[in-house]
Design an enzyme around this catalytic site. Structure first.
Site, mmCIF file in Angstrom:
data_model
loop_
_atom_site.group_PDB
_atom_site.id
_atom_site.type_symbol
_atom_site.label_atom_id
_atom_site.label_comp_id
_atom_site.label_asym_id
_atom_site.label_seq_id
_atom_site.Cartn_x
_atom_site.Cartn_y
_atom_site.Cartn_z
ATOM 1 N N TYR A 1 -47.396 -33.308 51.612
ATOM 2 C CA TYR A 1 -48.045 -32.005 51.524
ATOM 3 C C TYR A 1 -49.475 -32.102 52.077
ATOM 4 O O TYR A 1 -50.228 -33.010 51.708
ATOM 5 C CB TYR A 1 -48.033 -31.510 50.068
ATOM 6 C CG TYR A 1 -48.868 -30.274 49.887
ATOM 7 C CD1 TYR A 1 -48.587 -29.115 50.618
ATOM 8 C CD2 TYR A 1 -49.952 -30.252 49.024
ATOM 9 C CE1 TYR A 1 -49.370 -27.985 50.487
ATOM 10 C CE2 TYR A 1 -50.733 -29.122 48.882
ATOM 11 C CZ TYR A 1 -50.441 -27.991 49.618
ATOM 12 O OH TYR A 1 -51.221 -26.874 49.497
ATOM 13 N N LYS B 1 -44.444 -23.389 42.021
ATOM 14 C CA LYS B 1 -43.226 -23.252 42.832
ATOM 15 C C LYS B 1 -42.005 -22.968 41.951
ATOM 16 O O LYS B 1 -41.996 -21.976 41.250
ATOM 17 C CB LYS B 1 -43.051 -24.507 43.680
ATOM 18 C CG LYS B 1 -44.343 -25.002 44.343
ATOM 19 C CD LYS B 1 -44.851 -24.030 45.386
ATOM 20 C CE LYS B 1 -45.868 -24.610 46.323
ATOM 21 N NZ LYS B 1 -47.257 -24.378 46.009
HETATM 22 C C1 LIG Z 1 -44.989 -30.626 47.405
HETATM 23 C C2 LIG Z 1 -46.235 -29.925 46.956
HETATM 24 N N1 LIG Z 1 -47.026 -30.525 46.069
HETATM 25 C C3 LIG Z 1 -48.179 -29.937 45.635
HETATM 26 C C4 LIG Z 1 -48.572 -28.710 46.113
HETATM 27 C C5 LIG Z 1 -49.856 -28.103 45.628
HETATM 28 O O1 LIG Z 1 -49.597 -27.172 44.618
HETATM 29 P P1 LIG Z 1 -50.596 -25.979 44.251
HETATM 30 O O2 LIG Z 1 -50.611 -25.042 45.401
HETATM 31 O O3 LIG Z 1 -50.007 -25.426 42.990
HETATM 32 O O4 LIG Z 1 -51.932 -26.581 44.023
HETATM 33 C C6 LIG Z 1 -47.773 -28.054 47.051
HETATM 34 C C7 LIG Z 1 -48.176 -26.729 47.568
HETATM 35 O O5 LIG Z 1 -47.565 -26.159 48.439
HETATM 36 C C8 LIG Z 1 -46.578 -28.679 47.489
HETATM 37 O O6 LIG Z 1 -45.783 -28.107 48.400
#
Ligand SMILES: Cc1ncc(COP(=O)(O)O)c(C=O)c1O
Length: 377
Positions: free
Chosen positions: A98, A195
């Site tokens: 990510y 998500k």
């Molecule tokens: C695999 C993954 N981990 C962590 C995150 C970060 O999450 P957040 O947007 O809730 O901070 C994302 C965001 O798209 C993600 O796709």
């Protein structure tokens, strides 16, 4: 108890005071201390709060974890976890990760003397080869974001254990219903609850879980110091979202499998990346460690014109950042989730300007397929 029952009954889901079928929103920043100077269970919401704790207990039950600490976002959980490291420590991580996590490690952790090596996450030996004397953490996502690359979780966690390295798995894409990293030897599991756990594209929240008391203490301490506690409304919405996680995931994963199989038959689709396809590199490993291929897939179109056409013409998926909602979400990693990576790093990682990511929702799969097909005509 099966997980679809745990989701509704495997943690305290009734309000302990009134018996209400929904945990109350404890909208307070602070708590009167009856037994002063002895502190009560709750003192200040940045430290803990009954609604936040109820949400933590729900995810702990699903991941079968002893400890769970909720944060204001997935990145909050990732930051708190990475900041358990010290100056001079070294991290090994996959190349396909990510973008926000990469940015945190590359731009920020580097400033504090924490170094890293990126390896091909599908190559188990590469994890071991990258170990240095000061390696303290393996950080992995499987499937990875956005190319759905598969890491052999059990094998990599065994290597970590052998070298006294903490293994961390971001399980956002799979959810505890599809993949259980703790059962495969992982030390810390992270979710962007924004998500699939929340599931309705209406909260931003995260959680880090572990069975190790010392790690849990550090994660809790970092949350308090960094001030990254979640909101009450978000925690309540997470509790509500979790109740339908099993039915949502079943439908969304089914839709993803259907779309992956059908998209690869289209002329304009050069390649489909989905761990549920037997042609996908890592299919066998994913079969071994997960219940299915998950609800996210990516595909490569032929040129920029097709990309533009698709995003302009689709009517069912929303065109947006993020994933894991009940509505399908079509994203463009090049300028969305991975925009914060330097262009050369994106290209190196295979995040090209013709790559599309689709998070499947719970719509009718035929409608989704027709919408994408028609949009490309
Ligand atoms: C695999 C993954 N981990 C962590 C995150 C970060 O999450 P957040 O947007 O809730 O901070 C994302 C965001 O798209 C993600 O796709």
């Amino acid at each position: 108890m099966h997980t679809d029952t745990t989701i509704l009954h495997g943690y305290p889901m009734l309000d302990p005071v009134t018996g209400a079928a929904s945990i109350s929103k404890c909208q307070t920043s602070t708590f009167h201390q009856n037994d002063f100077p002895k502190a009560g269970q709750y003192t200040y919401t940045r430290f803990s709060n009954p609604t936040i704790h109820a949400a933590e207990l729900a995810v702990m039950a699903l991941e079968k974890a002893k400890y769970g600490i909720a944060y204001s976002s997935g990145m909050g959980a990732i930051s708190a976890t990475l900041l358990t490291l010290k100056s001079g420590d070294h991290i090994v991580l996959g190349k396909d990760i990510y973008g926000g996590t990469f940015q945190l490690i590359h731009d920020l952790m580097n400033n504090f003397g924490i170094t890293y090596t990126q390896i091909d996450e599908t190559d188990t030996e590469a994890w071991e080869k990258a170990i240095q004397e000061n390696t303290k953490m393996f950080y992995l996502e499987t499937p990875s974001n956005p190319l759905l690359k598969i890491t052999d979780l059990q094998a990599v966690c065994q290597i970590a254990q052998k070298h006294h390295i903490i293994s961390v798995c971001d399980n956002t894409f799979m959810t505890p219903l599809v993949q259980s990293p703790f059962e495969l030897g992982c030390d810390v599991v992270i979710h962007s609850a924004t998500k699939f756990l929340g599931g309705h594209s209406d909260i931003v929240m995260g959680i880090a879980l572990t069975n190790d008391e010392k790690i849990a203490q550090n994660l809790e301490k970092n949350k308090r110091i960094l001030g990254s506690c979640p909101g009450i409304e978000e925690s309540w919405l997470l509790l509500r979202g979790i109740k339908t996680l099993a039915v949502r995931m079943e439908k969304a994963c089914h839709n993803a499998q259907f779309l992956a199989e059908n998209l690869q038959a289209l002329d304009k689709v050069k390649q489909v990346y989905y761990p549920g396809l037997p042609t996908h590199d890592g299919f066998d490993i994913n079969q071994k460690q997960a219940k299915n291929g998950g609800a996210v897939l990516s595909f490569e179109l032929e040129n920029a014109q097709q990309v533009e056409q698709l995003f302009h013409n689709v009517t069912i998926p929303i065109v947006a950042v993020s994933l894991g909602g009940v509505e399908s979400i079509l994203s463009y990693p090049w300028s969305m989730s991975h925009a914060c990576m330097p262009e050369s790093d994106r290209i190196k990682a295979g995040v090209t300007p013709t790559l599309i990511r689709l998070s499947c929702g719970i719509e009718n799969p035929e409608d989704l397929l027709h919408d994408i097909k028609d949009s490309l005509m």
